[in-house]
Write an enzyme that holds these catalytic residues in place. Sequence first.
Site, PDB file in Angstrom:
ATOM      1  NE  ARG A  21      -1.502   0.915   3.963  1.00 62.81           N
ATOM      2  CZ  ARG A  21      -0.796   1.865   4.591  1.00 62.81           C
ATOM      3  NH1 ARG A  21      -0.866   3.120   4.194  1.00 62.81           N
ATOM      4  NH2 ARG A  21      -0.007   1.538   5.609  1.00 62.81           N
ATOM      5  NE  ARG A 143     -13.950 -24.034  24.296  1.00 58.89           N
ATOM      6  CZ  ARG A 143     -14.581 -24.921  25.065  1.00 58.89           C
ATOM      7  NH1 ARG A 143     -13.955 -25.457  26.104  1.00 58.89           N
ATOM      8  NH2 ARG A 143     -15.841 -25.265  24.807  1.00 58.89           N
ATOM      9  CB  CYS A 163      -1.309  -3.631  12.447  1.00 64.00           C
ATOM     10  SG  CYS A 163      -1.083  -2.397  11.155  1.00 64.00           S
ATOM     11  NE  ARG A 183      -4.804  -4.928   9.311  1.00 65.51           N
ATOM     12  CZ  ARG A 183      -4.119  -4.157   8.464  1.00 65.51           C
ATOM     13  NH1 ARG A 183      -3.507  -4.685   7.428  1.00 65.51           N
ATOM     14  NH2 ARG A 183      -4.041  -2.852   8.648  1.00 65.51           N
ATOM     15  CB  SER A 184      -0.313  -5.523   8.548  1.00 64.78           C
ATOM     16  OG  SER A 184       0.706  -4.808   7.870  1.00 64.78           O
ATOM     17  CG  ASP A 186       7.458  -2.029  10.113  1.00 70.46           C
ATOM     18  OD1 ASP A 186       8.555  -2.611   9.971  1.00 70.46           O
ATOM     19  OD2 ASP A 186       7.342  -0.790  10.062  1.00 70.46           O
ATOM     20  CG  HIS A 224       5.581  -6.509   6.022  1.00 67.06           C
ATOM     21  ND1 HIS A 224       4.286  -6.819   6.403  1.00 67.06           N
ATOM     22  CD2 HIS A 224       5.766  -5.211   6.373  1.00 67.06           C
ATOM     23  CE1 HIS A 224       3.724  -5.755   6.956  1.00 67.06           C
ATOM     24  NE2 HIS A 224       4.602  -4.758   6.955  1.00 67.06           N
ATOM     25  CE1 TYR A 226       6.104  -1.025   4.116  1.00 68.39           C
ATOM     26  CE2 TYR A 226       6.491  -1.449   6.445  1.00 68.39           C
ATOM     27  CZ  TYR A 226       5.624  -1.179   5.396  1.00 68.39           C
ATOM     28  OH  TYR A 226       4.275  -1.090   5.636  1.00 68.39           O
ATOM     29  CB  ALA A 280       6.160   2.530   5.061  1.00 72.83           C
TER      30      ALA A 280
END
Length: 281
Positions: A21, A143, A163, A183-184, A186, A224, A226, A280
Amino acid sequence: MKQYLDALRHILENGEDRKDRTGVGTRAVFGVQMRFSMEDGFPALTTKKLPWKSVASELLWFIEGSNDERRLAEILHGTRDKSKSTIWTANADADYWKPKAKFHGDLGRVYGVQWRKWKSPDGKEIDQLANAIKLIKENPTSRRIIVTAWNPGELEQMALPPCHAFFQFFVADKKLSLQMYQRSCDMFLGVPFNIASYSLFLHMVAQATGLKPGEFVHTLGDAHIYHNHFEQVKEQLKRNPLPLPSLRLNPEIKNIDDFKMEDIKLENYQFHPPIKAEMAV
């Protein structure tokens, strides 16, 4: 923190280069899990300096249920003055978000708002965090001790979709553990921050529920690096980890809403020099 460094090395050496993105580009793998036992010490990164005050202040801001970036500045710096920035300033000032902001510093219905003021279809607000703490105390084998920040109906009302999307508590042997799905991820800038933040959160909720902190389990989706962080990552991987610090919370605090910055201390924190890198956005 060896497992974090191992994951960083694995992604650098084996990840797939992908568009993203921000336009910067990443090298990524999908699906990583790390486990941190609080008995081993507090998992603050030592191969570079962790911005500890930023970690603690952001978490307190989440717990407050705030969406005001200037309130975060107040917790961190003691002032709302525009000259004092936070890790959320760039998001608050982003061109894509400004037309939606209702006031200066407004970030919309981000993390803390979802934790403490989730809107149900009939318009009622649900305090997910308070409900989770109540379940830990009254039904610790449930649970369903889950808090989610990922609200599909309100993603467009957020300066940044979450994130770290949701987390779950687990009680066993009078110890409280916490698993978070991100989920994302850095890996260079964000993940060490997230590890420290949720480990601190685990300690705080454990104290508020009369339990001992157990494990923080960090489950990562798109993990990930960058492209403009490659050299910084290589520098960090040359460094040897130092002994982990310890965390001290004010033992008088028994309510999650009562913690303040002065109640949270990271002790005996040794670290290598900072490594600067651009975030970023």
